[in-house]
Design a protein around this motif. Structure first.
Motif, mmCIF file in Angstrom:
data_model
loop_
_atom_site.group_PDB
_atom_site.id
_atom_site.type_symbol
_atom_site.label_atom_id
_atom_site.label_comp_id
_atom_site.label_asym_id
_atom_site.label_seq_id
_atom_site.Cartn_x
_atom_site.Cartn_y
_atom_site.Cartn_z
ATOM 1 N N LYS A 182 0.835 -1.196 0.000
ATOM 2 C CA LYS A 182 0.000 0.000 0.000
ATOM 3 C C LYS A 182 0.877 1.257 0.000
ATOM 4 C CE LYS A 182 -4.001 -1.994 2.375
ATOM 5 N NZ LYS A 182 -4.906 -1.895 3.552
ATOM 6 N N GLY A 183 0.392 2.267 -0.698
ATOM 7 C CA GLY A 183 1.092 3.544 -0.692
ATOM 8 C C GLY A 183 2.206 3.665 -1.711
ATOM 9 N N LEU A 184 2.430 2.608 -2.505
ATOM 10 C CA LEU A 184 3.485 2.651 -3.516
ATOM 11 C C LEU A 184 2.892 2.813 -4.908
ATOM 12 C CD1 LEU A 184 5.980 -0.130 -2.366
ATOM 13 C CD2 LEU A 184 6.002 2.298 -1.837
ATOM 14 N N SER A 185 3.594 3.519 -5.744
ATOM 15 C CA SER A 185 3.133 3.727 -7.114
ATOM 16 C C SER A 185 3.394 2.477 -7.948
ATOM 17 C CB SER A 185 3.876 4.911 -7.743
ATOM 18 O OG SER A 185 5.261 4.592 -7.903
ATOM 19 N N ASP A 197 7.055 2.053 -8.476
ATOM 20 C CA ASP A 197 7.746 1.528 -7.297
ATOM 21 C C ASP A 197 7.570 0.011 -7.197
ATOM 22 O OD1 ASP A 197 8.616 4.035 -6.494
ATOM 23 O OD2 ASP A 197 6.806 4.414 -5.310
ATOM 24 N N TYR A 229 12.260 -3.161 -1.274
ATOM 25 C CA TYR A 229 11.285 -2.267 -0.641
ATOM 26 C C TYR A 229 12.008 -1.120 0.076
ATOM 27 C CZ TYR A 229 7.633 -0.626 2.545
ATOM 28 O OH TYR A 229 6.745 0.155 3.241
ATOM 29 N N LYS A 245 11.655 2.917 -0.540
ATOM 30 C CA LYS A 245 11.307 3.857 0.526
ATOM 31 C C LYS A 245 12.402 4.912 0.702
ATOM 32 C CE LYS A 245 8.188 3.679 2.814
ATOM 33 N NZ LYS A 245 6.843 4.292 2.640
ATOM 34 N N ILE A 256 12.044 7.376 -2.090
ATOM 35 C CA ILE A 256 10.894 8.250 -1.873
ATOM 36 C C ILE A 256 11.233 9.343 -0.863
ATOM 37 C CG2 ILE A 256 8.560 8.363 -0.917
ATOM 38 C CD1 ILE A 256 8.069 5.572 -2.087
ATOM 39 N N GLU A 257 11.875 8.939 0.243
ATOM 40 C CA GLU A 257 12.252 9.905 1.275
ATOM 41 C C GLU A 257 13.253 10.923 0.735
ATOM 42 O OE1 GLU A 257 11.000 10.337 4.275
ATOM 43 O OE2 GLU A 257 9.568 8.742 3.782
ATOM 44 N N LYS A 312 11.429 13.436 -1.352
ATOM 45 C CA LYS A 312 10.659 14.348 -0.512
ATOM 46 C C LYS A 312 11.569 15.428 0.062
ATOM 47 C CE LYS A 312 6.901 11.273 0.986
ATOM 48 N NZ LYS A 312 6.277 10.584 2.147
#
Length: 298
Positions: A201-204, A207, A280, A284, A287-288, A291
């Motif tokens: 969940k939460g991944l494109s 990703d 994974y 992540k 992604i961080e 951001k």
């Protein structure tokens, strides 16, 4: 109702219909139990396609090659030519060749090269600059054809107990075909399950694609290396292949903890799960990082 004991020890005098039913059910058992010739391949390609449809296709194509080989094998069984399996242990050579093909496919996925030594993949966990390639599903047919030469309890039953009972040579491929179709049924189901393992969940979509392809490449490459090493060890020290700790379960692939079982656990369990976790974390971290970069721009 066919008992498990009757299924694993088919009586003589079976009709052709009974032979085909026995073969199909045995294929179902073979496909659903942890088998070193099927699970690592289906898992790798199914995860690499990261979808129900892609996973099912991976299971289907692999089992297609496997079914073709099994049809050939039961024909040899009817003709009495499969006796070579009683004289020679082919597990070592089959493991070795399967491992080489796995490593070649994994190398292509990770680096776009069919011959490559990506040991740096174990150390560097960078996402930037990676040149991952799509999982080549057509290779699964080749895997299936090669893996079909492996010989275990199920192959013994269909080759030496069921195939010789068919009415004539023209029917000889049928037990192998039905066994392959049974295996295919379960591999398609497992492929669908494996293909959805990485739906975090939460991944494109991109990703998830990265995690799937990276996992497939690593499992095929490093799993292939493990298979090849085990194959060479069995060739050099055949007694290794006889090692087993009985579990008390009569169903083949569940009846003992042996080299085959450890290969499944090592490839799908250890390498597979650790590869998913590592990929994974890469996603992540990326992604961080993105951001943080956006915040700094603001």
């Amino acid at each position: 109702m066919i008992s498990i004991q009757t299924l694993l020890n088919p009586p003589q005098g079976l009709t052709l219909s009974e032979i085909l039913i026995f073969s199909y059910i045995l294929g179902l058992l073979h496909g659903i139990t942890p088998d070193e010739h099927t699970w690592p391949i289906t898992f790798s390609y199914a995860v690499g396609k990261y979808s129900t449809k892609g996973g099912m296709k991976a299971g289907f194509l692999f089992s297609l090659g496997f079914t073709i080989q099994r049809s050939f094998l039961t024909t040899l069984g009817f003709l009495g030519l499969a006796a070579i399996y009683k004289e020679y242990n082919l597990d070592g050579p089959v493991y070795f060749v399967v491992g080489i093909v796995m490593a070649i496919a994994g190398s292509y996925i990770l680096k776009g090269k069919y011959v490559h030594l990506p040991f740096d993949e174990l150390i560097h966990k960078r996402r930037e600059g990676e040149n991952l390639h799509d999982v080549p599903l057509k290779m699964t047919i080749v895997h299936g054809l090669i893996a079909g030469f492996g010989f275990g309890a199920y192959a013994t039953i269909i080759t030496f107990l069921l195939a010789p009972q068919v009415p004539g040579l023209i029917f000889a491929p049928l037990p192998g075909a039905m066994f392959g179709l049974g295996t295919m049924t379960m591999q398609i189901i497992l492929g669908a399950i494996f293909g959805n393992i990485i739906k975090f969940k939460g991944l494109s979509e991109e990703d998830i694609r990265h995690i799937g392809i990276k996992t497939a490449g690593r499992v095929l490459y490093y799993g292939g290396i493990v298979f090849s090493i085990v194959g060479l060890l069995i060739i050099a020290i055949p007694i290794i292949d006889c090692w087993a700790i009985p579990t008390g379960n009569p169903i083949p692939n569940l009846d003992a903890i042996n080299i085959g079982f450890l290969l499944v656990v090592g490839t799908v369990g250890t390498i597979g799960i650790s590869s998913i976790i590592q990929a994974y974390r890469e996603v992540k971290k990326s992604i961080e990082k993105n951001k943080t970069a956006k915040v700094k721009k603001i």
